[in-house]
Motif scaffolding. Structure first.
Motif, PDB file in Angstrom:
ATOM      1  N   TRP A   6       0.838  -1.204   0.000  1.00  0.00           N
ATOM      2  CA  TRP A   6       0.000   0.000   0.000  1.00  0.00           C
ATOM      3  C   TRP A   6       0.871   1.251   0.000  1.00  0.00           C
ATOM      4  O   TRP A   6       0.608   2.195  -0.729  1.00  0.00           O
ATOM      5  N   LEU A  57      -3.565   4.239   2.429  1.00  0.00           N
ATOM      6  CA  LEU A  57      -4.900   3.914   1.926  1.00  0.00           C
ATOM      7  C   LEU A  57      -5.629   5.148   1.416  1.00  0.00           C
ATOM      8  O   LEU A  57      -6.372   5.064   0.438  1.00  0.00           O
ATOM      9  N   LEU A  70     -11.144  -0.745   2.458  1.00  0.00           N
ATOM     10  CA  LEU A  70      -9.729  -1.074   2.639  1.00  0.00           C
ATOM     11  C   LEU A  70      -9.330  -1.013   4.106  1.00  0.00           C
ATOM     12  O   LEU A  70      -8.578  -1.870   4.591  1.00  0.00           O
ATOM     13  N   ARG A  71      -9.827  -0.003   4.823  1.00  0.00           N
ATOM     14  CA  ARG A  71      -9.525   0.100   6.260  1.00  0.00           C
ATOM     15  C   ARG A  71     -10.067  -1.110   7.010  1.00  0.00           C
ATOM     16  O   ARG A  71      -9.371  -1.682   7.862  1.00  0.00           O
TER      17      ARG A  71
END
Length: 97
Positions: A6, A57, A70-71
């Protein structure tokens, strides 16, 4: 994708948003440019009071909904790695589902 992936993906977008940093590092070798960019990125995350992976992110997510997904995925991975109950993990880490 993990936190390192990421961050790598986010750095390319991060440097574009920082023309001052670009100017400061333009005479460095590519390796040194990458290191300076990473340090600046880590410093920005620290200044914002968030982990580096979370700042990453924000750069790679294309929508607020994707950022939330995504979190949550990152937190689920962390809970699994810690072998914690998901609800307990969310409570301890103030994760809103």
């Amino acid at each position: 994708m993990n936190a390192n992936d990421w961050t790598e993906a986010a750095l390319a977008k991060y440097i574009v948003t920082n023309p001052m940093l670009q100017a400061e590092i333009q005479d460095l070798s590519p390796k040194e440019q990458q290191q300076q960019t990473l340090w600046a990125f880590e410093d920005e995350a620290e200044n914002l009071g968030i982990p580096t992976w979370e700042l990453a992110l924000t750069f790679i997510a294309e929508t607020p909904e994707q950022l939330k997904e995504l979190r949550l995925a990152a937190h689920k991975e962390a809970a699994e790695a810690l072998d914690m109950d998901w609800e307990e993990y969310c409570e301890l880490n103030e994760v809103e589902v």
